[in-house]
Write an enzyme that holds these catalytic residues in place. Sequence first.
Site, PDB file in Angstrom:
ATOM      1  N   ASP A  74      46.994  31.318  35.642  1.00  0.00           N
ATOM      2  CA  ASP A  74      46.463  32.186  35.548  1.00  0.00           C
ATOM      3  C   ASP A  74      45.410  32.961  35.934  1.00  0.00           C
ATOM      4  OD1 ASP A  74      47.893  34.415  37.268  1.00  0.00           O
ATOM      5  OD2 ASP A  74      47.736  36.024  36.299  1.00  0.00           O
ATOM      6  N   GLY A 166      35.963  32.714  45.678  1.00  0.00           N
ATOM      7  CA  GLY A 166      36.153  34.335  45.258  1.00  0.00           C
ATOM      8  C   GLY A 166      34.362  34.463  44.466  1.00  0.00           C
ATOM      9  N   LYS A 188      29.603  24.289  37.041  1.00  0.00           N
ATOM     10  CA  LYS A 188      30.301  25.132  36.806  1.00  0.00           C
ATOM     11  C   LYS A 188      31.717  24.456  35.641  1.00  0.00           C
ATOM     12  CE  LYS A 188      33.582  27.957  38.713  1.00  0.00           C
ATOM     13  NZ  LYS A 188      34.366  28.425  40.846  1.00  0.00           N
TER      14      LYS A 188
HETATM   15  P1  IMP Z   1      44.946  32.869  40.485  1.00  0.00           P
HETATM   16  O1  IMP Z   1      44.844  32.702  39.141  1.00  0.00           O
HETATM   17  O2  IMP Z   1      45.598  32.211  41.495  1.00  0.00           O
HETATM   18  O3  IMP Z   1      45.718  33.997  40.458  1.00  0.00           O
HETATM   19  O4  IMP Z   1      43.455  33.457  41.037  1.00  0.00           O
HETATM   20  C1  IMP Z   1      43.129  34.378  40.415  1.00  0.00           C
HETATM   21  C2  IMP Z   1      41.861  34.903  41.410  1.00  0.00           C
HETATM   22  O5  IMP Z   1      40.505  34.965  40.459  1.00  0.00           O
HETATM   23  C3  IMP Z   1      41.799  34.159  42.214  1.00  0.00           C
HETATM   24  O6  IMP Z   1      41.746  34.287  43.544  1.00  0.00           O
HETATM   25  C4  IMP Z   1      40.055  34.108  42.332  1.00  0.00           C
HETATM   26  O7  IMP Z   1      39.857  35.657  42.978  1.00  0.00           O
HETATM   27  C5  IMP Z   1      39.696  34.805  41.236  1.00  0.00           C
HETATM   28  N1  IMP Z   1      39.458  33.462  39.954  1.00  0.00           N
HETATM   29  C6  IMP Z   1      39.441  32.972  39.383  1.00  0.00           C
HETATM   30  N2  IMP Z   1      38.812  32.121  38.718  1.00  0.00           N
HETATM   31  C7  IMP Z   1      38.076  31.940  39.660  1.00  0.00           C
HETATM   32  C8  IMP Z   1      36.445  31.212  40.019  1.00  0.00           C
HETATM   33  O8  IMP Z   1      36.281  30.238  38.864  1.00  0.00           O
HETATM   34  N3  IMP Z   1      35.680  31.972  40.620  1.00  0.00           N
HETATM   35  C9  IMP Z   1      35.604  32.719  41.288  1.00  0.00           C
HETATM   36  N4  IMP Z   1      36.488  33.217  41.007  1.00  0.00           N
HETATM   37  C10 IMP Z   1      38.089  32.780  39.974  1.00  0.00           C
END
Ligand code: IMP
Length: 207
Positions: A74, A166, A188
Amino acid sequence: MPRLGSETLVIATHNAGKLKEIGALLDPFGVTCISAGSLGLPEPAETGKTFVENALIKARAAAEASQMPALADDSGLCVAALDGRPGVYTADWAERQWFEGPAGRDWYMAMGKVEGMLCQLGPETDRSCWFACVLAIAWPDGSSAVYEGRANGSLTWPPRGTMGFGYDPVFVPAGDSRTFAELDPAEKHAISHRADAFARLVAEQFG
Ligand code: IMP
């Protein structure tokens, strides 16, 4: 501390991209990965108030349903001046219901929302933030392990760069002047919150 053996690991994601990325990271350690999606496991509701709670909800649900060890992640963006928001609601802030057609995620809108809130706090507002990533492993016997990673940085405006996803175009990692979206993906991945969490997992599970 429980450790991963040679058994198959369920990756608690229905996202093929995440399965590929995590599978590639674990391949050198002889771990075979299979996704919760391909096993037809249901996706639990992410009702936790923290990244740790949500990662554990997903990993435990997959371990119980499959009777195999399961890994979930997460992640999200936390802004210091917004008391850590959007945090676990990072993806929700991009949710947009169009008048016609399916709902979708609008990252430009989400970045603008964060920027708008910072602007309301005034020009001197602290723009520091961090990306957080939690990896949780759950075993069918109920045991679990959690690894937390973090990438510190600050928010810039307007968005810059075309790589990544994102909130990458507004995130400037500490010690750099480029945004995550302006960095080569390998650059990155070397400094990201996900890399940090994975390094901790690898050190404990395979060290
Ligand atoms: P999840 O972990 O899939 O629930 O994602 C959470 C949200 O955090 C994602 O949809 C992205 O918008 C944001 N996020 C997580 N990691 C990154 C990253 O490395 N770059 C940009 N956004 C991120």
